[in-house]
Design an enzyme around this catalytic site. Structure first.
Site, PDB file in Angstrom:
ATOM      1  N   CYS A 113       0.808  -1.226   0.000  1.00  0.00           N
ATOM      2  CA  CYS A 113       0.000   0.000   0.000  1.00  0.00           C
ATOM      3  C   CYS A 113       0.841   1.277   0.000  1.00  0.00           C
ATOM      4  CB  CYS A 113      -0.959  -0.017   1.176  1.00  0.00           C
ATOM      5  SG  CYS A 113      -2.105  -1.395   1.078  1.00  0.00           S
ATOM      6  N   HIS A 254      -3.370   7.064   1.869  1.00  0.00           N
ATOM      7  CA  HIS A 254      -3.776   5.746   1.387  1.00  0.00           C
ATOM      8  C   HIS A 254      -5.118   5.406   2.023  1.00  0.00           C
ATOM      9  CE1 HIS A 254      -3.985   1.593   0.479  1.00  0.00           C
ATOM     10  NE2 HIS A 254      -3.803   1.219   1.723  1.00  0.00           N
ATOM     11  N   ASN A 284     -10.000  -0.490  -0.663  1.00  0.00           N
ATOM     12  CA  ASN A 284      -8.546  -0.384  -0.679  1.00  0.00           C
ATOM     13  C   ASN A 284      -8.027  -0.960  -1.997  1.00  0.00           C
ATOM     14  OD1 ASN A 284      -5.811  -0.573  -0.317  1.00  0.00           O
ATOM     15  ND2 ASN A 284      -5.915  -1.505   1.716  1.00  0.00           N
TER      16      ASN A 284
HETATM   17  N1  ACO Z   1     -18.465  -8.826   8.681  1.00  0.00           N
HETATM   18  C1  ACO Z   1     -18.945  -9.091   9.888  1.00  0.00           C
HETATM   19  N2  ACO Z   1     -18.163  -9.412  10.919  1.00  0.00           N
HETATM   20  C2  ACO Z   1     -16.837  -9.431  10.701  1.00  0.00           C
HETATM   21  C3  ACO Z   1     -16.270  -9.151   9.447  1.00  0.00           C
HETATM   22  C4  ACO Z   1     -17.151  -8.837   8.409  1.00  0.00           C
HETATM   23  N3  ACO Z   1     -16.720  -8.552   7.176  1.00  0.00           N
HETATM   24  N4  ACO Z   1     -14.931  -9.255   9.560  1.00  0.00           N
HETATM   25  C5  ACO Z   1     -14.648  -9.581  10.825  1.00  0.00           C
HETATM   26  N5  ACO Z   1     -15.800  -9.690  11.520  1.00  0.00           N
HETATM   27  C6  ACO Z   1     -15.975 -10.042  12.914  1.00  0.00           C
HETATM   28  C7  ACO Z   1     -14.802 -10.803  13.470  1.00  0.00           C
HETATM   29  O1  ACO Z   1     -14.889 -12.173  13.162  1.00  0.00           O
HETATM   30  C8  ACO Z   1     -14.943 -10.510  14.941  1.00  0.00           C
HETATM   31  O2  ACO Z   1     -15.929 -11.370  15.471  1.00  0.00           O
HETATM   32  P1  ACO Z   1     -15.711 -12.058  16.913  1.00  0.00           P
HETATM   33  O3  ACO Z   1     -15.613 -10.897  17.867  1.00  0.00           O
HETATM   34  O4  ACO Z   1     -16.938 -12.874  17.052  1.00  0.00           O
HETATM   35  O5  ACO Z   1     -14.429 -12.814  16.797  1.00  0.00           O
HETATM   36  C9  ACO Z   1     -15.497  -9.084  14.977  1.00  0.00           C
HETATM   37  O6  ACO Z   1     -16.035  -8.843  13.684  1.00  0.00           O
HETATM   38  C10 ACO Z   1     -14.474  -8.021  15.278  1.00  0.00           C
HETATM   39  O7  ACO Z   1     -13.322  -8.267  14.482  1.00  0.00           O
HETATM   40  P2  ACO Z   1     -12.073  -7.352  14.534  1.00  0.00           P
HETATM   41  O8  ACO Z   1     -10.989  -7.930  13.691  1.00  0.00           O
HETATM   42  O9  ACO Z   1     -11.771  -7.013  15.962  1.00  0.00           O
HETATM   43  O10 ACO Z   1     -12.662  -6.039  13.828  1.00  0.00           O
HETATM   44  P3  ACO Z   1     -11.972  -4.666  13.645  1.00  0.00           P
HETATM   45  O11 ACO Z   1     -12.776  -3.595  14.240  1.00  0.00           O
HETATM   46  O12 ACO Z   1     -10.505  -4.716  14.005  1.00  0.00           O
HETATM   47  O13 ACO Z   1     -12.059  -4.459  12.068  1.00  0.00           O
HETATM   48  C11 ACO Z   1     -10.706  -4.642  10.117  1.00  0.00           C
HETATM   49  C12 ACO Z   1     -11.435  -5.387  11.212  1.00  0.00           C
HETATM   50  C13 ACO Z   1     -11.697  -3.812   9.343  1.00  0.00           C
HETATM   51  C14 ACO Z   1     -10.027  -5.663   9.198  1.00  0.00           C
HETATM   52  C15 ACO Z   1      -9.647  -3.708  10.757  1.00  0.00           C
HETATM   53  O14 ACO Z   1      -8.879  -4.406  11.701  1.00  0.00           O
HETATM   54  C16 ACO Z   1      -8.743  -3.083   9.745  1.00  0.00           C
HETATM   55  O15 ACO Z   1      -9.151  -2.316   8.907  1.00  0.00           O
HETATM   56  N6  ACO Z   1      -7.423  -3.355   9.839  1.00  0.00           N
HETATM   57  C17 ACO Z   1      -6.484  -2.802   8.926  1.00  0.00           C
HETATM   58  C18 ACO Z   1      -6.329  -3.766   7.813  1.00  0.00           C
HETATM   59  C19 ACO Z   1      -6.041  -3.118   6.503  1.00  0.00           C
HETATM   60  O16 ACO Z   1      -6.459  -2.045   6.197  1.00  0.00           O
HETATM   61  N7  ACO Z   1      -5.311  -3.841   5.673  1.00  0.00           N
HETATM   62  C20 ACO Z   1      -5.096  -3.419   4.340  1.00  0.00           C
HETATM   63  C21 ACO Z   1      -3.705  -3.362   3.896  1.00  0.00           C
HETATM   64  S1  ACO Z   1      -2.624  -2.575   4.980  1.00  0.00           S
HETATM   65  C22 ACO Z   1      -2.993  -1.020   4.900  1.00  0.00           C
HETATM   66  O17 ACO Z   1      -3.466  -0.602   3.901  1.00  0.00           O
HETATM   67  C23 ACO Z   1      -2.738  -0.161   6.055  1.00  0.00           C
END
Ligand code: ACO
Length: 329
Positions: A113, A254, A284
């Site tokens: 990214c 980004h 993204n």
């Molecule tokens: N729909 C519904 N529920 C979901 C989904 C979904 N799509 N995805 C995860 N969940 C659930 C999980 O299973 C979890 O359930 P549980 O509590 O029963 O185990 C719950 O939601 C919470 O999950 P978390 O991982 O804690 O959710 P979080 O608020 O951290 O959001 C996310 C997840 C959106 C992936 C976030 O962590 C994020 O954006 N991280 C950065 C990742 C990123 O952007 N990567 C891209 C490349 S790197 C970059 O560009 C910076």
């Protein structure tokens, strides 16, 4: 280093749109969850016959058209991507041939990214050294090819797209490149990766059965790192260049997660008017988010010649980068 400027921009997204309600039919998710946790409403997805070079060529052509020059004038083409058409030949070679850039050399740049920011830095230095006059930097990714559409934790996040910026020499006193700060932190490599397909874990029945050719990530680890480091790299660059945050017309970050962008902007003391956000439309797109968001800011009249613009990104690796430019178009 001589003064250099961004002299043209072009973007391309494939026409097909995948909405949150479409994803509700594929995995156990909801429009509300995706919107609240990421800010994404929809993303564009390339049709099966389309690869990264196809997106890159369209964006490159649009930039050349804006500048009104022929591809034969290009000296180099950098294609920033984590989804090349092949390991080799490089996507830059494919794009060079398709554009008819017969005097250009080039290469692919992999920094996930952050790769468009790293590409701008590299292009600025090729031109700034006085050895190149026209360098086309393209960010293009077909993330849908490496996303597991049975994994709700990743498939909602990504989309496909491409964007290109042309870098050329600028006159003294003309708006142009102000500064950069790029870093890598390989200790975070495990948090976000595509495990198989390379020399560490070549393709086999087992790697396919275990779905190891898809993006795997520890979302929370990436989130925490991104919030902390995107602020630090941006604040560091502003300090290094003696730029008060109030002087920045626009931060174009980004687009990975709306919450990461807002937290970074808050920590930098930027107002919402100073931050470009278009994640709701594209998700993204990895290397393409920054040029896509820049084009949007131009089209809606927010970015004008002479404005100070801060590009900032964090990506897999980890990679971290920021660029400050005075907009020249
Ligand atoms: N729909 C519904 N529920 C979901 C989904 C979904 N799509 N995805 C995860 N969940 C659930 C999980 O299973 C979890 O359930 P549980 O509590 O029963 O185990 C719950 O939601 C919470 O999950 P978390 O991982 O804690 O959710 P979080 O608020 O951290 O959001 C996310 C997840 C959106 C992936 C976030 O962590 C994020 O954006 N991280 C950065 C990742 C990123 O952007 N990567 C891209 C490349 S790197 C970059 O560009 C910076």
């Amino acid at each position: 280093m001589r003064n250099v400027k961004i002299s043209a921009i072009g973007t391309y997204v494939p026409p097909r749109v995948l909405t949150n309600s479409d994803l509700e039919k594929l995995v156990d998710t909801s429009n509300e969850w995706i919107l609240e946790r990421t800010g994404i409403l929809e993303r564009h997805i390339a049709d099966p016959e389309m690869a990264t070079s196809d997106l890159a060529v369209e964006a490159g052509k649009a930039a050349l058209e804006m500048r009104g020059i022929d591809a034969a004038e290009l000296d180099a083409i950098l294609v920033c991507t984590v989804t090349p058409d092949h390991f080799f030949p490089s996507t830059a070679c494919l794009v060079q041939h398709r554009l008819g850039a017969k005097h250009a050399w080039g290469f692919d740049l992999i920094a996930a990214c952050s790769s468009f920011v790293f590409g701008l830095t590299t292009g600025a230095h090729l031109v700034g050294a006085g050895t190149h006059k026209k360098v086309l930097v393209i960010g293009a990714d077909t993330m849908s090819r490496i996303i597991d559409y049975t994994d709700r934790t990743t498939c909602v996040l990504f989309g496909d797209g491409a964007g290109a910026m042309l870098i050329e020499p600028a006159e003294d006193g003309e708006p142009g490149f102000v500064g950069f700060r790029n870093e890598v932190d390989g200790s975070g490599g495990e948090a976000l990766k595509m495990p198989a397909g390379g020399s560490r874990l070549p393709p086999s029945h087992e790697t396919v059965e275990q779905r190891l050719h898809y993006v795997k990530q520890d979302g929370q680890a990436v989130f925490k790192f991104a919030v902390r480091r995107m602020h630090e790299i941006s604040a560091g660059l502003l300090e290094q260049t003696g730029t008060p945050a109030s002087d920045v017309k626009l931060m174009i970050p980004h687009q990975a997660n709306l919450r990461i962008i807002k937290a970074t902007a808050d920590r930098l003391g930027l107002s919402p008017e100073q931050v470009v956000i278009n994640i709701e439309k594209y998700g993204n797109t990895t290397a393409a988010t920054i040029p896509l968001a820049t084009m949007e800011a131009i089209n809606d009249g927010r970015l004008k010649k002479g404005d100070l613009v801060l590009f900032s990104a964090v990506g897999a690796g980890f990679t971290i980068g920021a660029n400050l430019w005075r907009w020249a178009i």
